[in-house]
Design an enzyme around this catalytic site. Structure first.
Site: not given
Lengths: 402, 402
Positions: B153, B179, B190, B397
């Protein structure tokens, strides 16, 4: 009912004087020593850092207060934390107290010591020793701001406040000042707070004080770290002639509410002044299983860098808030939760709802707003206060050097 | 002994094929769907996120694996997490599995599903449905990199690795891809990780797998958040003809060590690729009371923004490390601790020591270095891996939008 006093602070209650000077501890040349004195020895309530690494003044004060719960003065310096300084550090903290006692003609163990600043350097005792008589000489009753400024480190703004309450026994006053910007987190992180009052408080008022701490200074978070020096004192000298025990139950309630206002507003000022902070966000958890769980979850979300960066980016990123709540270790059921930014609902039963995007963006673009997560699994609620995480936070903390 | 295979990955062990395509889920046009298939149904060991908010594919896979501990394929998409998507999300995850089973002529409940990306949006099922036959058609044995790229991602770098071990029963291989960059923290944050091997593993190997997870994927931290989708699979298809149970004890030890290497190196690759990261720091806690306490303290320091900003600023700020250790809740005595940056000692018995400042700065200017905190209160040790906190972390972010 209480009223906020203009330019109020630690000297607003009767019998308190203070002073602040530049002793040359800070390279910046800003004020770096302060003294707070009560005409009569005050009952002293204290809460200290829970960090396993405690600075010398914290160890000294704890030892002093273990026996006597009274203090006549507090000597404070900024610029050097006197932490990780070993036996010499402890001797230096003690010496600061003794010199102040002697300069003020006080009995032994009647002065407390607070330090804040860099860790691991021995105190520049020559500067401290030269500063104490100057502080004593300068003591005066209009010194709330002077005191408040001298205790600051990386803070940008003075944090000082006082309120007055009228009771049937007479007028009483609560004042306060605090410092803290980075390293602010539940459990008294790098924060010094001084609350004064001219009410006479009974010794069992400590339980009230502790409970107030939980929802004020321990409900704020800037970066999740706790420090070696955090201290909060409540000094009650009784010089208004009004005793808490003589108040009616409703007056006691008003006094407690006013004390909570002073402590919570000072705590929120710390968040507003968080390093690089551009926003103050109240995270409110409602309908949780218990107040403890609600507070824990609110504080956990308040330390999420992802959530805090989204706040800085003015992105109403409910995914990060929900995900952070889910990893807080507190009980929740995703399918039961509702989430609001301001009064705009974004989640119902764990699923996004169609909301007015413009109205939502208007909320997150404010300098201060509230996020409410309703868990719908119980009846308790709690709030924590946090700031956003900005470029400047990184800049300040990457460039600050040991 | 093991040897690292050039361009190795999930397809390196015998019997594994894979593919990756652009299905148009990501706006960027990068690859966003991937398929991993084993010729023979593989024993599947799994560890999922501990977040209370679990994405639909996690719920689906848990339900499937509760009954059968085998899988023949894994269908993966990036760009959409299928989290907070309610019943429709679960139906979509199930449909992804069923369509893949059907396209591969497999029995029901033999395909697992992983998703990663934004939260709260329903899966674009038309794109997914169109993508599955293409993935099946493209399956091939040299697809380690193709697979590894399609699962990314915000990651910048491919994370793929394989090692080969020679045993008296024949050569066996372990491969892997993962990932994850932001939201990386202990407890599978995540992160998607796929480990493959052609060894036949007994069902009780799960205990080994779990223990390895603790010191690899759960010992890394980028920003302290855990996510809704984290998943780690170990697929063992036995197609090398070598069974773990038939290996000698020393060969079993070599196999476990090699598996640890694959998992730990992939985990470290995630930290190296942490959002905005410029440094990889190993935080090693030695002579602690227990492995658990040491790991907890190492991970706690690894999430300290103050410590991480100091690392970015190349400041050997031992005060922040010691203070963070002290607020981790783990047992320590400040006066007993020693601290090292690389091999330069900065603290002895909790007090700063005179050290060669130039040598110290040379350590913290490296891209990768080790910080060792010796507690001197026990015999256990553990390491965690973290990255620094940079301007770019905030930028990524704050600008990433929901």
């Amino acid at each position: 009912m209480y009223s906020v006093l203009e330019k109020g602070g630690v000297c607003s209650p009767k019998g308190f004087t203070a002073s602040g000077i530049c002793a040359g501890i800070k390279a910046s040349g800003n004020a770096d020593m302060a003294l707070l004195k009560s005409e009569k020895a005050a009952r002293c309530f204290s809460v200290f850092t829970t960090n396993k690494v405690k600075a010398a003044p914290v160890l000294y004060d704890k030892a002093v207060l273990e026996h006597a719960h009274r203090a006549s003065a507090v000597i404070v310096n900024s610029g050097n934390a006197n932490a990780c300084t070993g036996e010499q550090g402890y001797a230096d903290a003690e010496r600061m107290a003794i010199l102040t006692e002697s300069a003020l003609n006080l009995t032994p163990k009647s002065v407390l010591v607070c330090s804040t600043g860099v860790i691991g350097h021995l105190m520049p005792m020559e500067k401290i020793e030269a500063g104490i008589p100057k502080l004593v000489e300068k003591l005066h009753a209009e010194a709330s701001e002077e005191f408040g400024r001298a205790i600051l480190t990386t803070d940008l703004a003075l944090k000082s406040l006082a309120v007055e309450i009228t009771t049937s026994k007479g007028t009483v006053t609560i004042g306060g000042a605090c410092k803290g910007s980075g390293m602010i987190h539940p459990n008294m992180a790098t924060m010094l707070a001084f609350i004064t009052t001219d009410v006479e408080l009974p010794i069992d008022f400590f339980a009230e004080f502790r409970a107030n701490i939980a929802d004020s200074f321990n409900a704020i978070t800037v970066d999740g770290d706790t420090s070696t020096n955090d201290t909060c004192f409540l000094l009650a000298n009784g010089m208004s002639g009004v005793s808490y025990d003589d108040m009616s139950l409703s007056e006691q309630g008003e006094f407690r509410a006013a004390l909570m206002i002073v402590m919570k507003e000072l705590a929120k000022d710390i968040v507003r002044d968080g390093e690089g902070a551009t926003k103050l966000i109240e995270l409110c958890i409602e309908k949780a299983e218990s107040h403890e769980e609600a507070l824990k979850m609110a504080r956990f979300i308040g330390t999420s860098n992802l959530a805090k960066c989204a706040m800085f980016g003015e992105d109403p990123n409910w995914g990060r808030i929900l995900s952070s709540a889910g990893s807080s270790g507190c009980n929740m059921v995703a399918e039961h939760t509702d989430l609001f930014f301001g009064d705009v609902q974004v989640l119902a039963g764990g699923r996004p709802v169609d909301c007015d995007r413009e109205k939502l963006l208007a909320v997150v673009r404010q300098r201060e707003y509230k996020v409410t997560l309703v868990l719908n699994i119980g009846f308790a609620s709690a709030s924590a206060f946090t700031c956003d995480l900005s470029y400047d936070y990184v800049k300040i903390n990457a460039e600050y050097t040991t």
